[in-house]
Scaffold this active site. Structure first.
Site, PDB file in Angstrom:
ATOM      1  N   LYS A 211       0.859  -1.187   0.000  1.00  0.00           N
ATOM      2  CA  LYS A 211       0.000   0.000   0.000  1.00  0.00           C
ATOM      3  C   LYS A 211       0.894   1.234   0.000  1.00  0.00           C
ATOM      4  CE  LYS A 211      -1.694   2.820   2.853  1.00  0.00           C
ATOM      5  NZ  LYS A 211      -1.748   4.056   2.017  1.00  0.00           N
ATOM      6  N   LYS A 215      -0.454  10.032  -1.072  1.00  0.00           N
ATOM      7  CA  LYS A 215       0.018  11.336  -1.529  1.00  0.00           C
ATOM      8  C   LYS A 215       0.921  11.242  -2.747  1.00  0.00           C
ATOM      9  CE  LYS A 215      -0.247  13.718   2.948  1.00  0.00           C
ATOM     10  NZ  LYS A 215      -0.878  12.630   3.719  1.00  0.00           N
ATOM     11  N   SER A 264       4.401   7.842  10.842  1.00  0.00           N
ATOM     12  CA  SER A 264       4.293   8.571  12.102  1.00  0.00           C
ATOM     13  C   SER A 264       4.105   7.635  13.283  1.00  0.00           C
ATOM     14  CB  SER A 264       3.112   9.540  12.029  1.00  0.00           C
ATOM     15  OG  SER A 264       1.880   8.820  12.060  1.00  0.00           O
ATOM     16  N   CYS A 319      13.154  10.826   7.950  1.00  0.00           N
ATOM     17  CA  CYS A 319      13.119  10.333   9.328  1.00  0.00           C
ATOM     18  C   CYS A 319      14.494  10.392   9.962  1.00  0.00           C
ATOM     19  CB  CYS A 319      12.572   8.905   9.371  1.00  0.00           C
ATOM     20  SG  CYS A 319      13.599   7.697   8.531  1.00  0.00           S
ATOM     21  N   GLU A 419       8.199  16.011  16.388  1.00  0.00           N
ATOM     22  CA  GLU A 419       8.981  15.896  15.157  1.00  0.00           C
ATOM     23  C   GLU A 419       8.430  16.908  14.159  1.00  0.00           C
ATOM     24  OE1 GLU A 419      10.606  12.460  12.094  1.00  0.00           O
ATOM     25  OE2 GLU A 419       8.596  12.240  12.932  1.00  0.00           O
TER      26      GLU A 419
END
Length: 537
Positions: A211, A215, A264, A319, A419
């Protein structure tokens, strides 16, 4: 024909004009949409065939530099998701019994095709995600390294053998695939993260349901097409689209044995707890707050360049972005020079050749970043460089934020605790090396941390005491190559086995131990009900 019309695409040849019309269109950078035709629909890949979803709901894929609608990604229906899982399940028995050397050859061809089409992939990434073309090439290349590593799966998957563990008895272990596995991807690395997942999984003998991020799904579709062209059999790789419903379906489906996730903390912990409760293996890479400790003896020029590159590259949407600098001792001169170098960076659309950093992914992301910057100011931090009001000529509607530097940040500020995921560098001051280490270790995240120094003693102390999964010594972004593993820790990772490297192979395989005996037993030996041991009677 309406934008929600149903069209089944029967072959890759038929699909190509629809999906890759984006490439031939030149990626218009007009400030308002000029294309009167409906944008192309991103297909699912189910059982080796690209098909348009029958869902009437879709999400616009938006170019973050122009706000143009690049394509529409459907919210895959539950029936289509079940069909993808079923296709993967049906393909598994044959694929797991395919010789590992054959699976390796598919990956060898796959990496060759990725190299052939790297410009196409990079252009798609820049259009959908916003990063510069140079950075988009790096996105593809870092994923390509994992594909190359998977080409040695025969060695990576070797088991162990001990002969004559007892009289005439041998024991050996073998690594076997799990079955159907799934991957849920973030927006920030549209090529690299999918390539962290399915190449390792399928070369181990599993089948896969991917998946992509809603975006920027285009790179995953291109990669899936290349995988089929490389010879991956029908059903081994499947692609579905969606948001919460599809994520929950992946977590809940009884036929999916393992789930890989990057994103996230909120989503990652939900996926980890929900999928683990169903007995699945889960590897969940989540948020980060990566620090760099700067000692006074550090090489000034090299360190400043490293901080700028690691803090503002990819508009901070990594990240492993270096978001927080801890200066030990007097930092005024360092901060002044940081600002000077950050001001020299060019903010522009990623397709422009002079761009150093492009836009952030969405209007919502820009608003969140700006709010966190303001939180820092309101909490007492000093704004040394403010990139919030930047306007890029020709791209006035883009989601641009220029390099931003906050000084005097303290660990209790929201801008530090959260973050930010944008081009924002936070500066913290520490009176001693020990205090700097304590600041880093008190943070809940543990993805990465770096030190800049010319002292081997200090570097050794940092390496031993710092609580982070990936440590850099005069290296700002210490992401390991694929023969090691991506080893985030603390709140940055949930699970037992990390991505790629040996841990990645172990994640996608299970151990079977075989104990065998080939000897004639003496007649009349009778039945012995005692617990077998390795000792002779």
């Amino acid at each position: 024909m309406s934008q929600f019309s149903i069209q089944r695409v029967r072959s890759l040849k038929a699909l190509r004009p629809q999906i890759f019309s984006l490439r031939s269109s030149g990626f218009s950078t007009a400030t308002s949409p000029s294309n009167k035709q409906d944008p192309p629909r991103v297909p699912n890949l189910i059982g080796g065939t690209f098909v348009d979803s029958q869902s009437s709901s879709s999400i616009d894929v938006i170019n973050p530099a122009t706000q143009e609608v690049v394509s529409q990604v459907p919210l895959t229906t539950n029936e289509e998701f079940k069909a993808a899982v079923s296709a993967a399940k049906q393909a598994f028995p044959s694929w797991r019994n395919t010789p590992v050397t054959t699976r390796q050859r598919v990956m060898l061809k796959f990496q060759e095709l990725i190299r052939r089409d790297i410009d196409k992939l990079a252009h798609n990434i820049t259009t959908e995600q916003g990063k510069t073309l140079k950075d988009a090439h790096g996105d593809v290349f870092r994923g390509l390294e994992v594909v190359e590593h998977a080409c040695g799966m025969a060695t990576l998957q070797m088991g162990e053998y001990v002969s004559n563990v007892s009289s005439g008895i041998d024991t050996y272990s073998i690594r076997e695939p799990l079955g159907v596995c799934a991957g849920i991807c973030p927006f920030n690395f549209p090529a690299m993260i999918p390539l962290w997942m399915f190449p390792v999984a399928v070369t181990c003998g599993n089948t896969f349901v991917l998946k992509p991020s809603e975006k920027d799904p285009g790179a995953s579709i291109i990669l899936a097409e290349l995988a089929l062209e490389a010879g991956l059999p029908k059903g081994v790789l499947n692609v579905v689209h969606g948001t919460n419903d599809i994520v929950n379906a992946i977590c809940d489906d009884d036929d999916i044995r393992a789930v890989s996730f990057v994103g996230s903390n909120t989503a990652g912990m939900h996926i980890y707890s929900r999928a683990a409760a169903k007995g699945k293996r889960v590897q969940s890479n989540m948020g980060a707050k990566n620090h760099a400790i700067i000692l006074p003896d550090a090489s000034e020029d090299a360190t400043l360049n490293a901080l700028i590159a690691a803090g503002f590259g990819a508009a901070g949407q990594r990240c492993m972005a270096l978001s927080t600098v801890v200066f030990v001792g007097d930092a005024k001169s360092w901060e002044k020079k940081l600002v000077e170098r950050a001001k020299s960076l060019k903010v522009n659309a990623g397709t422009e050749p002079d761009a150093d950093l492009g836009p952030v992914i969405s209007k919502q992301a820009k608003e969140r970043i700006c709010n966190l910057i303001q939180n820092g100011v309101d909490s007492g931090a000093k704004l040394l460089l403010d990139g919030r009001d930047i306007v890029v000529p020709g791209y006035e509607r883009g989601n641009f934020i220029g390099p931003t530097i906050l000084s005097g940040v303290t660990p209790d500020m929201e801008c530090y605790k959260e973050e930010i995921f944008g081009p924002v560098l936070l500066c913290i001051h520490a009176d001693s090396f020990e205090e700097a280490i304590n600041i880093v270790n008190r943070n809940k995240y543990g993805n990465g941390a770096s030190i800049f120094t010319t002292s081997g003693i200090a570097a050794r102390k940092f390496q031993n005491e710092i609580e982070a999964g990936q440590v850099g010594i005069n290296v700002p972004i210490p992401v390991p190559l694929p023969f090691f593993s991506f080893t985030g820790s603390k709140a940055s990772f949930a699970g037992d086995l990390n991505f790629y490297g040996k841990a990645g192979v172990n994640f996608f395989t299970q151990i079977k131990t075989v104990t065998q005996q080939w000897k004639d037993l003496p007649g009349g030996s009778g039945i012995n009900l005692a617990m077998p041991t390795s000792q002779k009677a």
